[in-house]
Design a protein around this motif. Structure first.
Motif, PDB file in Angstrom:
ATOM      1  N   SER A  34     -12.990  -2.429   9.151  1.00 39.13           N
ATOM      2  CA  SER A  34     -11.790  -3.132   9.899  1.00 39.13           C
ATOM      3  C   SER A  34     -11.207  -3.652   8.901  1.00 39.13           C
ATOM      4  CB  SER A  34     -12.676  -4.202  10.554  1.00 39.13           C
ATOM      5  OG  SER A  34     -13.225  -4.004  11.540  1.00 39.13           O
ATOM      6  N   GLY A  35      -9.725  -3.068   8.844  1.00 39.30           N
ATOM      7  CA  GLY A  35      -8.753  -3.366   8.097  1.00 39.30           C
ATOM      8  C   GLY A  35      -7.465  -2.568   8.454  1.00 39.30           C
ATOM      9  N   VAL A  36      -6.318  -3.221   7.653  1.00 45.47           N
ATOM     10  CA  VAL A  36      -4.971  -2.856   7.633  1.00 45.47           C
ATOM     11  C   VAL A  36      -4.813  -1.823   6.405  1.00 45.47           C
ATOM     12  CG1 VAL A  36      -2.654  -2.824   7.814  1.00 45.47           C
ATOM     13  CG2 VAL A  36      -4.233  -4.499   9.013  1.00 45.47           C
ATOM     14  N   SER A  37      -4.891  -0.815   6.180  1.00 47.16           N
ATOM     15  CA  SER A  37      -4.454   0.139   5.089  1.00 47.16           C
ATOM     16  C   SER A  37      -2.798   0.283   4.624  1.00 47.16           C
ATOM     17  CB  SER A  37      -5.093   1.341   5.115  1.00 47.16           C
ATOM     18  OG  SER A  37      -4.382   2.411   5.972  1.00 47.16           O
ATOM     19  N   VAL A  38      -2.582   0.130   3.692  1.00 49.27           N
ATOM     20  CA  VAL A  38      -1.130   0.144   3.155  1.00 49.27           C
ATOM     21  C   VAL A  38      -0.631   1.237   2.294  1.00 49.27           C
ATOM     22  CG1 VAL A  38       0.842  -0.962   2.205  1.00 49.27           C
ATOM     23  CG2 VAL A  38      -0.655  -2.402   3.609  1.00 49.27           C
ATOM     24  N   THR A  39       0.204   2.067   2.621  1.00 46.70           N
ATOM     25  CA  THR A  39       0.725   3.050   1.476  1.00 46.70           C
ATOM     26  C   THR A  39       2.097   2.805   1.106  1.00 46.70           C
ATOM     27  OG1 THR A  39      -0.608   4.722   2.468  1.00 46.70           O
ATOM     28  CG2 THR A  39       1.154   5.571   1.221  1.00 46.70           C
ATOM     29  N   VAL A  40       2.284   2.468  -0.318  1.00 47.24           N
ATOM     30  CA  VAL A  40       3.751   2.596  -0.607  1.00 47.24           C
ATOM     31  C   VAL A  40       4.100   3.755  -1.039  1.00 47.24           C
ATOM     32  CG1 VAL A  40       4.974   1.255  -2.488  1.00 47.24           C
ATOM     33  CG2 VAL A  40       2.707  -0.141  -1.608  1.00 47.24           C
ATOM     34  N   ALA A  41       4.979   4.109  -0.311  1.00 45.32           N
ATOM     35  CA  ALA A  41       5.876   5.355  -0.369  1.00 45.32           C
ATOM     36  C   ALA A  41       6.135   5.747  -1.964  1.00 45.32           C
ATOM     37  CB  ALA A  41       7.128   5.615   0.271  1.00 45.32           C
ATOM     38  N   ALA A  42       6.126   7.171  -2.400  1.00 43.78           N
ATOM     39  CA  ALA A  42       6.242   7.528  -3.772  1.00 43.78           C
ATOM     40  C   ALA A  42       7.509   7.255  -4.246  1.00 43.78           C
ATOM     41  CB  ALA A  42       6.234   9.000  -3.704  1.00 43.78           C
ATOM     42  N   PRO A 128      11.757  -7.793  -0.804  1.00 45.53           N
ATOM     43  CA  PRO A 128      12.276  -8.249   0.545  1.00 45.53           C
ATOM     44  C   PRO A 128      10.980  -8.218   1.378  1.00 45.53           C
ATOM     45  CG  PRO A 128      13.459  -6.341  -0.135  1.00 45.53           C
ATOM     46  CD  PRO A 128      12.510  -6.417  -1.249  1.00 45.53           C
ATOM     47  N   VAL A 129      11.046  -9.195   1.983  1.00 38.83           N
ATOM     48  CA  VAL A 129       9.846  -9.420   3.174  1.00 38.83           C
ATOM     49  C   VAL A 129      10.006  -8.540   4.549  1.00 38.83           C
ATOM     50  CG1 VAL A 129       8.463 -11.025   4.706  1.00 38.83           C
ATOM     51  CG2 VAL A 129       9.485 -11.919   2.275  1.00 38.83           C
ATOM     52  N   LEU A 156       4.926   1.196   3.329  1.00 36.46           N
ATOM     53  CA  LEU A 156       6.052   0.566   3.000  1.00 36.46           C
ATOM     54  C   LEU A 156       7.138   1.419   2.023  1.00 36.46           C
ATOM     55  CD1 LEU A 156       7.355  -2.285   2.638  1.00 36.46           C
ATOM     56  CD2 LEU A 156       5.949  -2.804   0.514  1.00 36.46           C
ATOM     57  N   ASP A 157       8.315   1.439   2.532  1.00 34.64           N
ATOM     58  CA  ASP A 157       9.375   1.954   1.825  1.00 34.64           C
ATOM     59  C   ASP A 157      10.628   1.254   1.437  1.00 34.64           C
ATOM     60  OD1 ASP A 157      10.620   2.421   4.064  1.00 34.64           O
ATOM     61  OD2 ASP A 157      10.116   4.417   4.173  1.00 34.64           O
ATOM     62  N   GLU A 158      11.355   1.794   0.983  1.00 35.60           N
ATOM     63  CA  GLU A 158      12.732   0.961   0.826  1.00 35.60           C
ATOM     64  C   GLU A 158      13.407   0.403   1.996  1.00 35.60           C
ATOM     65  OE1 GLU A 158      12.301   4.118  -0.016  1.00 35.60           O
ATOM     66  OE2 GLU A 158      12.495   4.012  -2.004  1.00 35.60           O
ATOM     67  N   ALA A 159      13.042   1.192   2.974  1.00 35.53           N
ATOM     68  CA  ALA A 159      13.611   0.689   4.570  1.00 35.53           C
ATOM     69  C   ALA A 159      12.950  -0.216   5.173  1.00 35.53           C
ATOM     70  CB  ALA A 159      13.918   1.849   5.508  1.00 35.53           C
ATOM     71  N   GLY A 160      11.564  -0.680   4.775  1.00 30.60           N
ATOM     72  CA  GLY A 160      10.708  -1.335   5.357  1.00 30.60           C
ATOM     73  C   GLY A 160       9.237  -0.979   5.735  1.00 30.60           C
TER      74      GLY A 160
END
Length: 165
Positions: A34-42, A128-129, A156-160
């Motif tokens: 149970s969780g939220v996974s985050v990928t920060v785009a390359a 940026p938040v 998460l990428d430059e656009a949000g």
């Protein structure tokens, strides 16, 4: 009744009975995290030093600093003998230049949730938040007999932030 009749009756009975039998299907012995996974785009990963995530769902919030790890993809290396069903196949992993992290939750449901990401860039400035409201996806990756899995994944990428499907 002759031998042919007995054989035909036996075959018919066997087919009818086996058609009514429920065969058990093995399910993988894994538990859902149970969780939220985050990928920060390359394209954005080189700028991100630290990431803080807050996730709210059903009136409950959890937040924390994410431990970011390099992301990887699987690369098919083919099979030794594709003409045989028991041919040996393999894959390897390669870095994909992303960063990945996960915020563990007590419970994850299919009701809407709000995720807010903030952090620090490599040069020490504030990122940026970014906030996203979305509904986690539910599905049956191992078949309906194995239960429903709910996942919450964002990119998460430059656009949000955007939901990762």
């Amino acid at each position: 009744m002759g031998k042919t009749g007995v054989l035909l009756a036996t075959i018919t009975t066997t087919v009818l009975l086996s058609g009514c039998h429920v065969f058990e299907v093995a399910c993988p012995a894994i538990a859902q995290a149970s969780g939220v996974s985050v990928t920060v785009a390359a394209s954005y990963a080189p700028a991100v030093k630290a990431l803080h995530l807050k996730a709210c769902q059903d009136g409950s919030c959890r937040e924390g600093e994410l431990e970011l790890a390099p992301g990887f993809i699987s690369v098919d290396q083919g099979c030794t003998d594709g003409s045989r069903p028991d041919g040996i196949c393999s894959a390897t992993s390669e870095p994909d230049r992303t960063k990945r992290g996960m915020l563990m939750l007590d419970v994850l449901t299919e009701s809407p949730m709000e995720v807010t990401a903030s952090g620090t860039s490599i040069d020490g400035s504030t990122l940026p938040v970014r906030t996203l409201r979305f509904t986690p996806a539910g599905g049956y990756p191992f078949g309906e007999q194995c239960g429903r899995f709910v996942s919450a994944s964002v990119v998460l990428d430059e656009a949000g932030l955007r939901q990762d499907r």
